[in-house]
Write an enzyme that holds these catalytic residues in place. Structure first.
Site, PDB file in Angstrom:
ATOM      1  N   LEU A   1       0.843  -1.106  -0.025  1.00 30.17           N
ATOM      2  CA  LEU A   1      -0.085   0.071   0.064  1.00 30.17           C
ATOM      3  C   LEU A   1       0.879   1.114  -0.106  1.00 30.17           C
ATOM      4  O   LEU A   1       1.388   1.459   1.049  1.00 30.17           O
ATOM      5  CB  LEU A   1      -0.942   0.135   1.172  1.00 30.17           C
ATOM      6  CG  LEU A   1      -1.772  -1.176   1.418  1.00 30.17           C
ATOM      7  CD1 LEU A   1      -2.661  -1.242   2.745  1.00 30.17           C
ATOM      8  CD2 LEU A   1      -2.428  -1.481   0.096  1.00 30.17           C
TER       9      LEU A   1
ATOM     10  N   GLY B   1      -0.821   6.745  -0.240  1.00 27.19           N
ATOM     11  CA  GLY B   1      -1.206   7.685   0.609  1.00 27.19           C
ATOM     12  C   GLY B   1      -0.418   9.074   0.263  1.00 27.19           C
ATOM     13  O   GLY B   1       0.707   8.906  -0.103  1.00 27.19           O
TER      14      GLY B   1
ATOM     15  N   ASP C   1       5.000   2.440   3.978  1.00 33.00           N
ATOM     16  CA  ASP C   1       5.820   3.270   4.934  1.00 33.00           C
ATOM     17  C   ASP C   1       6.391   2.468   6.194  1.00 33.00           C
ATOM     18  O   ASP C   1       6.492   3.085   7.336  1.00 33.00           O
ATOM     19  CB  ASP C   1       4.942   4.414   5.317  1.00 33.00           C
ATOM     20  CG  ASP C   1       3.537   3.944   6.114  1.00 33.00           C
ATOM     21  OD1 ASP C   1       3.330   2.833   6.237  1.00 33.00           O
ATOM     22  OD2 ASP C   1       2.988   4.830   6.773  1.00 33.00           O
TER      23      ASP C   1
ATOM     24  N   HIS D   1      50.468  15.337  -2.186  1.00 33.76           N
ATOM     25  CA  HIS D   1      50.042  16.623  -1.752  1.00 33.76           C
ATOM     26  C   HIS D   1      49.619  17.389  -2.572  1.00 33.76           C
ATOM     27  O   HIS D   1      49.980  17.632  -3.846  1.00 33.76           O
ATOM     28  CB  HIS D   1      51.385  17.423  -1.102  1.00 33.76           C
ATOM     29  CG  HIS D   1      52.390  16.636  -0.325  1.00 33.76           C
ATOM     30  ND1 HIS D   1      52.322  16.232   1.119  1.00 33.76           N
ATOM     31  CD2 HIS D   1      53.454  16.265  -0.865  1.00 33.76           C
ATOM     32  CE1 HIS D   1      53.339  15.668   1.439  1.00 33.76           C
ATOM     33  NE2 HIS D   1      53.909  15.436   0.445  1.00 33.76           N
TER      34      HIS D   1
END
Length: 450
Positions: free
Chosen positions: A8, A11, A102, A362
């Site tokens: 699902l 939303g 979720d 460097h």
């Protein structure tokens, strides 16, 4: 027996207060819905249908062909959402699990156990439950005198006595697939929300004398849904804790787990040490006996045995065995470092191949280049690889020495056993065993300042 899943993910997630689709918010560097899909797939499911709504194309873009999709135009409740999968699943035999997109912490092991419990009991439906101290907002598991499920009541429809129950529904279910779609047509929306609730399917099954089981998990974190940014941070912390715990039990030393972020797809060998403040993301592979120094960030890279990364950033790169990187170095995409290489402080490597034993110690930029075995690149050396439109390649052979403050203007090839004098700007190829000097001769005027 065939197994199916419905995720699902329709939303809107208004409480996230975000332009981003809710289930695409990330936990441990990955969208929540992708965590759910991977757990569902890992549980042995044959077919997945993801219910999408607002932001559907974004979800499809992330999940791709790993799922089928059904569109829910109006969000009328969980039962209505599940019914959207009818065209894909209605006539299928077997078990269907329903999982919320979720809930990123749900594991494949828990889903496997839920399915096994459901099928062993020959149930028409099984709900995954948990007991929590603060059940506010969750549907409550209401049991009868014999301890069997009587119904699930949502928070807004519950009496005070029901609100005092601390066993809650996770929103994760297993169903006999044909029973599920048969009962979905009978669900009503006569409740405080005016929605079609999926738990009402369980009541309909019970009313017909069917078997409904409750499987209770002891890991409450797994079923935690994410509705806002606070809960998102809680899920992130829980995932971080779980992942770090796994690596420590498998022989990795993590000095400060609370400040260390390791993504779920990262692999790390034994006796590796991770210092505080480190972030390791993506599909990174780290070997044994590696040291990742504090505040380093590594993404989608390979670090071989015995390497040491000190306070550096490594992106889409490979680091060979016993190689030293940093402090404050950056390895950009395409950087390939062989064994026993040294890349020192304030060095940037991009799309360059440094062979075994090469040293860039460097303040240098090495891009679109090949540096041969045991070659030393002096402080301040720059590969001048870009003319404003195109990139060009620099090749330096083995056992060469490039002095400080040298510009190598690509395309250019420096041979083996070459010495490039400090301060030179090299524009032409240099053959093997040569000295290259390309700088103005010094002029000294004695007594000039008197």
């Amino acid at each position: 027996m065939r197994r199916h899943a419905i995720i699902l993910a329709a939303g809107k997630g208004t409480r996230m207060k975000s332009k981003k689709y809710k289930v695409l918010h990330e936990v441990a560097g990955k969208p929540m819905v992708e965590h759910v899909l991977e757990s569902v797939k890992g549980s042995g499911v044959d077919q997945v249908v993801t219910i999408v709504g607002h932001g559907a194309e974004s979800v499809k873009g992330h999940l791709g062909e790993r799922s089928l999709y059904s569109f829910q135009e109006k969000q009328l409740g969980t039962a209505h959402a599940v019914q959207m999968a009818k065209s894909h699943l209605e006539d299928k035999e077997g078990t269907t699990i329903v999982v919320c997109g979720d809930t990123p912490l749900i594991t494949k092991e828990t889903l496997e156990t839920l399915i096994a419990h459901h099928e062993d009991a020959n149930a028409q439906a099984t709900v995954l439950s948990a007991s929590i101290q603060q059940p506010y907002g969750y549907g409550r598991i209401v049991r009868n005198a014999s301890g069997r499920l009587e119904r699930i009541v949502e928070e807004k429809d519950a009496t005070q006595a029901e609100k005092d129950i601390n066993e809650i529904s996770s929103g994760i279910f297993a169903f006999n697939n044909k029973t599920l779609f048969e009962k979905l047509t009978q669900v009503k929306n006569d409740n405080a929300q005016g929605e079609y609730y999926l738990p009402d399917v369980l009541s309909l099954i019970l009313n017909d004398g069917g078997i409904v089981e409750v499987y209770r998990t002891n890991d409450v974190e797994e079923i935690m849904g994410v509705n806002d940014r606070v809960m998102l941070s809680q899920a992130e912390k829980a995932m971080q804790r779980r992942t770090n715990h796994y690596h420590m039990l498998n022989g990795v030393t993590i000095i400060d787990p609370d400040s260390t972020f390791i993504g779920p797809d990262v692999t790390i060998g034994s006796d590796t040490v991770i210092e505080p403040g480190v972030r390791i993301n993506g599909r990174t592979e780290i070997g044994e006996d590696v040291v990742i120094g504090q505040y380093s960030e590594i993404n989608n890279s390979t670090i071989e045995n015995g390497a040491c990364i000190q306070q550096s950033v490594v992106n889409d790169a490979s680091v060979g065995a016993n190689t030293k990187v940093g402090p404050f170095a950056q390895l950009r995409p395409g950087a390939q470092l062989g064994a026993d290489v040294k890349v020192g402080n304030f060095v940037e490597i991009k799309k360059a191949d440094l062979k075994d034993g090469a040293k860039v110690s460097h303040l240098s930029y090495i891009g679109d280049a090949v540096i041969g075995e045991r070659t030393n690149i002096g402080c301040g050396t720059i590969t001048v690889n870009y003319d404003g439109e195109n990139k060009f390649k620099t090749i330096v052979g083995k056992d060469s020495f490039v002095g400080c403050n040298v510009n190598l203007v690509a395309p250019v090839t420096i041979g083996d056993d070459v010495l490039v004098a400090a301060g030179s700007t090299i524009t032409d190829d240099v053959p093997n065993d040569s000295l290259a000097v390309a700088r103005a001769r010094q002029t000294t005027k004695e007594g000039y300042r008197k």
